[in-house]
Motif scaffolding. Structure first.
Motif, PDB file in Angstrom:
ATOM      1  N   SER A 239       0.812  -1.220   0.000  1.00 58.43           N
ATOM      2  CA  SER A 239       0.000   0.000   0.000  1.00 58.43           C
ATOM      3  C   SER A 239       0.842   1.265   0.000  1.00 58.43           C
ATOM      4  O   SER A 239       0.430   2.298  -0.526  1.00 58.43           O
ATOM      5  N   ILE A 243      -0.655   3.312  -3.311  1.00 59.71           N
ATOM      6  CA  ILE A 243      -1.408   4.555  -3.116  1.00 59.71           C
ATOM      7  C   ILE A 243      -0.733   5.746  -3.804  1.00 59.71           C
ATOM      8  O   ILE A 243      -1.377   6.455  -4.590  1.00 59.71           O
ATOM      9  N   ILE A 247      -2.212   7.761  -7.090  1.00 55.06           N
ATOM     10  CA  ILE A 247      -2.435   9.206  -7.053  1.00 55.06           C
ATOM     11  C   ILE A 247      -1.630   9.890  -8.164  1.00 55.06           C
ATOM     12  O   ILE A 247      -2.140  10.776  -8.871  1.00 55.06           O
TER      13      ILE A 247
END
Length: 491
Positions: A239, A243, A247
């Motif tokens: 993660s 993430i 983004i």
């Protein structure tokens, strides 16, 4: 030919004018600091851990913060050069880097050092694209090879020399001199720039694309951060990596939509319609994977398998730097006289030969053999970088060279981060398997690092396929100027 082109290009074989040579020295002087500073600090990690009594996670942000700041401002360099002129932007960036260096040398704890490194990165991030742009505009297409070879030396040698110089400073002086040593170099670069850098501005600079900057700069920084997290956690599925990468990709997609609808975006995606720019940039992306990925993997092999210190590992990488320097200095004239396709494919072949030797890494692999492989591989990378860097901008209209240079540096920055992440991830996955199966030995550990070089060869193969799209013709003897250049084809 318009006087705004700076130095006129009469013949590819003519000796470079003294003014252009001085400008090349100015750019190289500023560029080498930025490239070395990105890696030189790593060698002081252990010293900084003791000095500030903090964790390795915190100390790693000294480098991460610097790289993220550099990535965040690269996109601004093209518009800044058009709006304020090369000299103003160059002196401003070097001055900001100088301020950051002095503050870093005076840092009182890890947190202050991280903040000051960010200031350094904000100044250093625009230096390479600015240098590339001003040299391209002043030299003209038929001299691009020779000027790009000089610009390529800091880019190639920085990651190799940084750990070596940093090790000498930490062992014999004090870690603060890693930053204080930049001061006289920065002052010299500012003085030279004031005398040699052109001051002209572009009448078509327009207003700053604020929305585009707010989308693209964070996108680049977050993508680089996500890739560094992949290296750290050994997985693209973690993660901490997923993430920021998600983004970053979302911001990049949003910028793409914005750029296609904007008349004067901070980074013009219509550059991709210029075949030489698109193909050369793609080759540079994967060449950066091979170059910077190897620089990240081999020091770990030398330290973990062979038991060398960080400084010794840096010295053992020296043959790669020697090979790069030799090829960069020699290939410039050939780039100005022959097709980039032939040179790039030849360089990729040499890189593959060097990587093939490293696929057979063992606990007692002959160091002389490894040095020869690094020498050949370094020569290959140099042979790729110069014609690819020159090819990326030689057909771009003069008026948009600054933004093309910024795009080129962004692509190389992300490529190097991607390469380091992928190769370290491959090695880590292999080592995890050895631990699980209780088969870890010096030779098997060495084999884990050797496996990564099959991936290097894979990236080289992809680069060869992309290189087939490079122009087969020789560079044009006619220079397009900002005033005479045709516009980029519309979408």
């Amino acid at each position: 030919m318009s006087a705004s082109t700076g130095i006129k290009d009469e013949a590819a074989g003519r000796r470079l004018p003294p003014k252009l040579v001085t400008l090349m020295i100015t750019v190289a002087l500023g560029s080498i600091m930025m490239q070395m500073d990105a890696t030189m600090t790593n060698i002081a990690y252990n010293t900084l851990l003791k000095e500030f009594d903090t964790s390795l996670l915190t100390i790693q942000w000294i480098t991460t913060g610097y790289l993220l700041a550099m990535a965040a401002v690269m996109a601004l360099s093209g518009w800044g050069m058009e709006r304020f002129g090369a000299r103003t932007m160059w002196v401003t960036c070097i001055s900001l880097f100088l301020l950051g260096s002095m503050l870093c040398g005076a840092a009182w704890d890890a947190q202050s050092l991280i903040v000051f490194r960010v200031i350094q990165g904000l100044g250093g991030g625009m230096v390479l694209p600015l240098g590339m742009a001003v040299l391209a505009q002043e030299a003209g297409p038929s001299r691009l090879g020779r000027v790009m070879s000089v610009l390529g030396i800091p880019s190639a040698l920085g990651p190799v020399l940084g750990p070596v110089v940093g090790g000498v400073i930490v062992d014999d002086w004090n870690w603060r001199w890693i930053f204080f040593i930049n001061v006289p170099v920065c002052i010299a670069a500012i003085v030279l720039a004031w005398r040699t850098m052109p001051t002209r501005k572009s009448p078509t600079a327009g207003r700053l694309d604020v929305l585009g900057l707010l989308l693209l700069s964070p996108a680049c920084a977050v993508l680089v951060f996500g890739l560094t997290q992949a290296s750290k956690y050994g997985s693209f599925a973690n993660s901490h990596c997923v993430i920021p990468l998600a983004i970053g990709c979302a911001l990049l997609a949003a910028f793409s939509v914005h750029a296609l609808r904007t008349e004067n975006p901070i980074l013009d995606l219509r550059l991709l319609k210029v075949r030489s720019f698109m193909s050369s940039s793609a080759v540079l992306f994967f060449a950066s994977v091979a170059l910077f990925g190897v620089v990240g993997v081999l020091p770990l092999y030398f330290q973990q398998v062979r038991g060398h210190s960080a400084l010794e590992a840096g010295l053992l990488l020296a043959p790669q730097g020697v090979g790069m320097a030799a090829s960069l200095l020699a290939v410039g004239k050939f780039t100005d006289r022959t097709s980039p396709r032939l040179l790039v494919i030849s360089g990729l072949a040499l890189t593959a030969i060097g990587a093939l030797v490293c696929t057979q890494l063992g606990a007692d692999t002959n160091v002389v053999l490894l040095g020869a492989a690094l020498l050949v591989s370094g020569g290959g990378i140099g042979l790729v970088m110069v014609p690819a860097m020159a090819g990326a901008i030689r057909d771009v209209p003069g008026s948009v060279i600054p933004r093309a240079s910024a795009a080129n540096r962004i692509i190389m920055q992300i490529g190097s981060s991607f390469g380091a992440a992928v190769l370290i991830l491959v090695a880590q996955t292999r080592m995890d398997h050895l631990i699980e199966t209780k088969q870890i030995t010096p030779d098997s550990l060495a084999g884990a690092y050797g496996t990564t070089f099959w991936w290097v060869i894979g990236f080289v193969v992809v680069s060869v396929l992309l290189a087939l799209l490079l122009p087969a013709r020789k560079p044009s003897q006619q220079q397009q100027t900002a005033g005479e250049a045709s516009a980029i084809p519309s979408l």
